[in-house]
Design a protein around this motif. Sequence first.
Motif, short mmCIF file in Angstrom:
data_model
loop_
_atom_site.label_atom_id
_atom_site.label_comp_id
_atom_site.label_asym_id
_atom_site.label_seq_id
_atom_site.Cartn_x
_atom_site.Cartn_y
_atom_site.Cartn_z
N ASP A 109 0.93 -1.31 0.10
CA ASP A 109 -0.13 -0.02 0.05
C ASP A 109 0.83 1.17 0.04
N MET A 110 0.17 2.33 -0.16
CA MET A 110 0.86 3.73 -0.26
C MET A 110 0.03 4.50 0.70
N GLY A 111 0.61 5.37 1.39
CA GLY A 111 -0.22 6.30 2.26
C GLY A 111 0.40 7.79 2.71
N TRP A 112 -0.13 8.37 3.39
CA TRP A 112 0.38 9.51 4.15
C TRP A 112 0.33 9.79 5.42
N TYR A 113 1.29 10.16 6.10
CA TYR A 113 1.29 10.67 7.45
C TYR A 113 1.74 12.27 7.55
N ARG A 114 1.67 12.67 8.80
CA ARG A 114 1.98 14.09 9.03
C ARG A 114 2.52 14.23 10.22
N GLN A 115 3.08 15.18 10.53
CA GLN A 115 3.85 15.60 11.67
C GLN A 115 3.77 17.01 11.99
N ALA A 116 3.01 17.47 12.95
CA ALA A 116 3.13 18.91 13.24
C ALA A 116 4.18 19.18 14.33
N PRO A 117 4.70 20.34 14.65
CA PRO A 117 5.67 20.74 15.70
C PRO A 117 5.40 20.21 17.12
N GLY A 118 6.07 19.61 17.58
CA GLY A 118 6.00 19.03 18.95
C GLY A 118 5.00 17.78 19.14
N ALA A 145 0.06 2.39 -12.50
CA ALA A 145 1.13 2.34 -13.58
C ALA A 145 2.37 3.37 -13.27
N LYS A 146 2.00 4.13 -12.79
CA LYS A 146 3.04 5.32 -12.48
C LYS A 146 3.57 5.33 -10.97
N ASN A 147 3.08 4.16 -10.33
CA ASN A 147 3.65 4.10 -8.71
C ASN A 147 3.50 5.45 -8.17
N THR A 148 2.21 6.21 -8.32
CA THR A 148 2.20 7.52 -7.74
C THR A 148 0.87 7.57 -6.87
N VAL A 149 1.04 8.09 -5.75
CA VAL A 149 -0.21 8.36 -4.91
C VAL A 149 -0.47 9.74 -4.81
N TYR A 150 -1.81 10.28 -4.57
CA TYR A 150 -2.23 11.39 -4.44
C TYR A 150 -3.00 11.72 -3.22
N LEU A 151 -2.89 12.95 -2.80
CA LEU A 151 -3.67 13.32 -1.59
C LEU A 151 -4.41 14.83 -1.77
N ARG A 152 -5.52 14.84 -2.22
CA ARG A 152 -6.41 15.87 -2.44
C ARG A 152 -6.95 16.22 -0.95
N MET A 153 -6.70 17.35 -0.77
CA MET A 153 -7.01 18.12 0.68
C MET A 153 -8.00 19.18 0.40
N ASN A 154 -9.11 18.79 0.85
CA ASN A 154 -10.08 20.22 0.67
C ASN A 154 -10.56 20.72 2.04
N SER A 155 -11.06 21.69 2.24
CA SER A 155 -11.65 22.41 3.49
C SER A 155 -10.69 22.29 4.44
#
Length: 115
Positions: free
Chosen positions: A33-42, A74-84
């Motif tokens: 799988d492919m995915g997204w994580y995030r890290q805010a300061p602290g 086919a491109k081994n690419t993952v996207y994350l569309r972020m709204n609001s």
Amino acid sequence: QVQLVQSGGGLVQPGGSLRLSCAASGRMSSIVDMGWYRQAPGNQREFVARISRGGTTNYADSVKGRFTISRDNAKNTVYLRMNSLRPEDTAVYYCRLLTGAGVYWGQGTQVTVSS
């Protein structure tokens, strides 16, 4: 050597939208799988979204209904569309690739939501 190259991100006002991309290249075993994580300061790095090779998606409760993950196998690419987008979405966003051989991370992309 597997490489993940991220693009997108930047500064956006609350309520705005952004799209992140992450392209995987190099010799890699089967992608799980492919995915997204995030890290805010602290804060610790936290899960945002994932998508399996078959297209099954999962989202953190905090982004459900606002973020959409998709992929181009086919491109081994993952996207994350972020709204609001909200100020609390401000963080460094990391792409993550899970294969049969291990886990790989992108370089990180800053997303700042501020007026």
